[in-house]
Design a protein around this motif. Structure first.
Motif, short mmCIF file in Angstrom:
data_model
loop_
_atom_site.label_atom_id
_atom_site.label_comp_id
_atom_site.label_asym_id
_atom_site.label_seq_id
_atom_site.Cartn_x
_atom_site.Cartn_y
_atom_site.Cartn_z
N GLN A 19 0.85 -1.19 0.00
CA GLN A 19 0.00 0.00 0.00
C GLN A 19 0.89 1.25 0.00
O GLN A 19 1.77 1.38 0.85
CB GLN A 19 -0.93 0.00 1.22
CG GLN A 19 -1.92 -1.16 1.21
CD GLN A 19 -2.86 -1.14 2.40
OE1 GLN A 19 -2.90 -0.18 3.17
NE2 GLN A 19 -3.62 -2.21 2.57
N VAL B 150 -2.98 4.28 -1.92
CA VAL B 150 -4.09 4.52 -1.01
C VAL B 150 -4.38 6.01 -0.85
O VAL B 150 -5.45 6.39 -0.38
CB VAL B 150 -3.83 3.89 0.38
CG1 VAL B 150 -3.70 2.38 0.26
CG2 VAL B 150 -2.59 4.49 1.05
N THR C 99 -6.51 1.01 10.06
CA THR C 99 -7.33 0.91 8.85
C THR C 99 -7.34 2.28 8.18
O THR C 99 -7.22 3.31 8.86
CB THR C 99 -8.78 0.50 9.17
OG1 THR C 99 -9.35 1.45 10.07
CG2 THR C 99 -8.84 -0.88 9.78
N LEU C 100 -7.49 2.31 6.88
CA LEU C 100 -7.44 3.58 6.17
C LEU C 100 -8.51 4.53 6.71
O LEU C 100 -9.65 4.12 6.93
CB LEU C 100 -7.64 3.35 4.67
CG LEU C 100 -6.51 2.56 3.98
CD1 LEU C 100 -6.89 2.26 2.53
CD2 LEU C 100 -5.19 3.32 4.05
N GLN D 161 -8.25 -5.92 9.20
CA GLN D 161 -7.76 -4.59 8.84
C GLN D 161 -7.30 -4.55 7.38
O GLN D 161 -7.66 -3.63 6.63
CB GLN D 161 -6.61 -4.18 9.76
CG GLN D 161 -6.99 -3.97 11.21
CD GLN D 161 -5.78 -3.77 12.10
OE1 GLN D 161 -4.65 -3.72 11.62
NE2 GLN D 161 -6.00 -3.65 13.40
N ASP E 213 -8.98 -2.46 4.31
CA ASP E 213 -8.19 -1.52 3.51
C ASP E 213 -8.43 -1.72 2.02
O ASP E 213 -8.59 -0.75 1.27
CB ASP E 213 -6.69 -1.69 3.80
CG ASP E 213 -6.25 -0.93 5.04
OD1 ASP E 213 -7.09 -0.28 5.67
OD2 ASP E 213 -5.05 -0.99 5.36
#
Length: 759
Positions: free
Chosen positions: A348, A425, A568-569, A671, A675
């Motif tokens: 990510q 992300v 988490t995002l 998680q 994401d």
């Protein structure tokens, strides 16, 4: 003077009142989106260490070096700056490479503007060196005043003054019986992005376009001119690109693909983003003789600038010859790409960028933002050197070729499109920076997140949070709705993004969640895209102590670190749904008001009273009636899709806040799965077919306006069809926009199912 003191006192009292009325709990007690309580505590400790590493003297030193010589695309100092920055990143521990793209970049060979009637005048087309500004004397290295991607041309015609040169200005000219066909138009900067002015002029039949900075907008009307003050002087002029970037940005010859060796390139004559007529910027010193010799109707009051003449529309008798020839050459654009690999989720990527190229020396644009990024990256590197490692990979980017048309970022994003769709992300952008207020725009799924960051950074001038200061400005100076929301809404709204900087390929082409940030509002003006955008100008008027450069590094650093470290995002959907509801409401009102305006115009024309609504001393041309469909486009699909989106957002938030959801989020596997779903939400806002007549722009919620350029159009497919009175296209775009919202809601529902433990 007394009034000014009272205003300053009122502003100070308001700041204090707002701070006490909505006093936030201490930072240590506030949660962070994407983190549990213990994770938030560790994150704030990390950010405190990050802040302690920032040194504003570095920003000053780097700006002096990077802006020491002109560094436009293809120049020796551009390459030298790139090597210097790459060396810095390597010394800080980043895996660093320079990626090169070969792009079309024309430079002027012949520039001639002369008035041939009723008297002769040859325009200077040059900015004089000033003894107070050392780098302004580097004439041999400077790009002269010109507009990149204007076509060659040699045209002679009478002049028509067209105000800002946007579509509504031509409608006003038509009402007054002024025809621009076969004429050279004179437009002032403002009202829209510069590239729109020759675009609309050509559509209306003009054969040439001149653009000048009127002192009412950018000159002595605003304040003292440079070097006494910050504002544009008599001979200052604004360079800039006039490529039709609302069609696509990047290299005009390689739309949609990276401009790398072996790429298929268009012939120049077939490049759709080049202008259709020759265009050139001039100073208000060169514009004054032309305006002085215009006849015809007197310009409407709102069209009149601050030059010492009566503004007339023309055409003529001022007649000019405009001759332009360019070197149509391929030049290298350099991107510096520096990576710090993540440990737990290296696949990510958190991508952070600012451009490094300038039209001339570029201390403000872009070096003020670039040096803040460098200091931010240095501090992050120091954290890593001391043993910290981010969960996710951090990618710092110094883009080349932004000024001519987002060249470096677009070509890099197109070249690495598949990787970026899989891995990115976030894209975080900055550009110029100065004293004043924090501005933020971007993906509204990150609105809550940005507000949390802004609450945790202290304004260096007022010693309150930059969030509190931005809120106070909206309460004091905003419109009625903005003031009400600033008082009552928990979070400040962030703006939607159109175009104008390097976030465009990431957000609107690839569907990557993006943010654009920077400080400003108290840093003067007048140096933009001129030889006076210099170290001397910036350190007098921009951010003399580089305090707001450090503040930018603190804000951007927190965004990067929180995205890199979040469990988490940090997306949130209620604010996004609320914003989309506003857009749907705006489009609904636009349909109603547009139909009502057409019907009323037709009635006035039909019964002969149209002319009575205008000044009877002027001659007006009656407009033609316009066909109106018997029924308005059916917006029901859009409203139903909005309802589903709102329900999905509410359900996700409830699941996220529930005890069961928090328990499931303790699992690293959950998680990581969440994401992957959250990454897909912004992607779901795109359609592969793109927008009508411009498939490169794939985002269906945000796009630059076809006739605004930098200015954003939200729900652009529907909105622009209605604005252009294209009812057939509006009816086609409504279900497509509704389908996009349904698609986004489905992705949010997938995230909710994960939190609820559904398979």
């Amino acid at each position: 003077m007394r009034l000014l003191r009272l205003r300053q006192l009122a502003a100070t009292l308001l700041l204090c009142a707002l701070a006490s009325a909505q006093a936030a709990p201490p930072a240590a007690e506030r949660g962070l989106t994407g983190f549990g309580p213990e994770g938030a505590r560790r994150q704030r400790a990390l950010e405190a260490r990050f802040d302690s590493l920032l040194r504003k003297e570095n920003l000053r030193e780097w700006m002096k070096r990077l802006s020491a010589r002109p560094h436009h695309v293809g120049s020796p100092h551009d390459r030298d700056n790139v090597e210097f920055m790459a060396g810095l990143f390597r010394s800080w521990g980043y895996d660093t490479r320079i990626e090169t793209f070969d792009v079309l970049f024309p430079t002027p060979k012949v520039r001639l503007l002369e008035m041939t009637a009723p008297e002769r005048y040859t325009a200077r087309l040059a900015e004089p060196a000033l003894k107070e500004d050392a780098t302004s004397a580097q004439a041999a290295e400077q790009l002269p005043v010109y507009n990149a991607y204007s076509i060659d041309g040699d045209v002679t015609a009478q002049v028509v003054y067209v105000n800002y040169g946007v579509p509504r200005d031509y409608e006003e000219l038509e009402r007054r019986g002024v025809d621009v066909r076969g004429k050279i138009v004179l437009a002032r900067y403002g009202g829209s992005w510069r590239g729109i002015k020759p675009k609309v002029a050509a559509e209306r039949g003009a054969i040439g376009c001149l653009i000048y900075s009127d002192p009412r907008d950018d000159g002595y009307f605003q304040g003292d001119v440079y070097p006494k003050g910050a504002w544009r002087n008599e001979w200052g002029a604004q360079r800039g690109s006039v490529a039709d970037m609302p069609v696509f940005p990047g290299d005009p010859l390689t739309p949609g693909v990276g401009s790398v060796k072996g790429a298929k390139r268009l012939d120049i004559k077939n490049a759709p983003t080049l202008t259709k007529i020759p265009v050139m910027p001039i100073s208000y010193g060169d514009a004054l003789p032309l305006l002085r010799h215009l006849g015809g109707p007197v310009a409407p009051p709102a069209w009149r600038g601050a030059l010492p003449v009566t503004y007339h529309l023309g055409p003529g008798p001022a007649t000019v010859r405009l001759k332009l020839e360019f070197n149509w050459e391929t030049r290298p654009v350099y991107d510096v790409i520096a990576r710090l690999k993540g440990g737990e989720r290296p696949e990510q990527w958190v991508v952070r960028g600012n451009h490094h190229d300038a039209w001339v020396n570029g201390a403000d644009d872009p070096v003020s933002g670039m040096v803040a990024l460098l200091e931010e990256a240095r501090a992050v590197g120091e954290l890593a050197r001391a043993g910290w490692r981010p969960k996710r990979t951090i990618v710092y980017c110094a883009w080349g070729g932004e000024e001519p048309g987002l060249l470096g970022s677009t070509e890099w994003a197109e070249t690495h499109a598949a990787e970026l769709r899989r891995h990115a992300v976030l894209y975080l952008n900055s550009d110029s920076n100065g004293r004043g207020f924090l501005g933020a725009g971007g993906s509204h799924t990150l609105e809550r997140f940005v507000n949390e960051v802004a609450r945790d950074v202290t304004d260096p001038q007022k010693r309150i949070s930059v969030w509190e200061r931005a809120r106070a400005q909206r309460v004091l100076e905003g419109g009625p709705e903005e003031r009400r929301e600033a008082r009552e809404r928990g979070d400040l709204r962030i703006s939607a993004l159109g175009s104008g900087s390097d976030y465009t390929p990431f957000l609107q082409h690839l569907g990557i969640s993006s943010l654009n940030i920077g400080f400003g509002g108290e840093d003067g003006g007048g140096s933009y895209h001129s030889i006076y955008d210099s170290f001397e100008h910036y350190t007098r008027f921009g951010d003399p102590g580089f305090d707001y450069g450090v503040a930018l590094a603190q804000v951007a650093g927190r965004i990067v670190l929180r995205f890199a470290e979040a469990e988490t995002l940090p997306h949130s959907f209620p604010g996004f749904a609320d914003t989309v509801a506003r857009y749907v409401g705006e489009v609904t009102k636009l349909v109603e008001s547009t139909r009502a305006e057409i019907a009323e115009k037709n009635r006035l024309v039909a019964d002969g009273t149209y002319q009575a609504v205008f000044d009877p001393t002027q001659t007006y041309v009656l407009p033609k009636t316009e066909p109106l469909p018997p029924e308005a486009p059916d917006l029901t699909p859009l409203q139903r899709a909005l309802s589903r989106l709102q329900e999905s957002a509410k359900n996700y938030q409830a699941a996220f806040d529930s005890q069961a959801g928090r328990e499931r989020l303790r699992s690293p596997e959950t998680q990581a799965r969440l994401d992957r779903v959250l990454m897909g939400v912004e992607r779901a806002m795109t359609r592969e077919a793109g927008l009508p007549r411009r498939p490169w722009f794939k985002h269906q919620i945000y796009a630059p306006g076809f006739y605004t350029g930098y200015g954003v159009k939200t729900l652009p497919g529907v909105r622009e069809a209605v604005e252009q009175h294209d009812w057939r296209e509006a009816a086609e775009q409504i279900p497509l926009a509704a389908g996009t919202l349904q698609q986004v809601a489905a992705e949010i529902d997938r995230a909710t199912a994960l939190l609820q433990g559904d398979k």
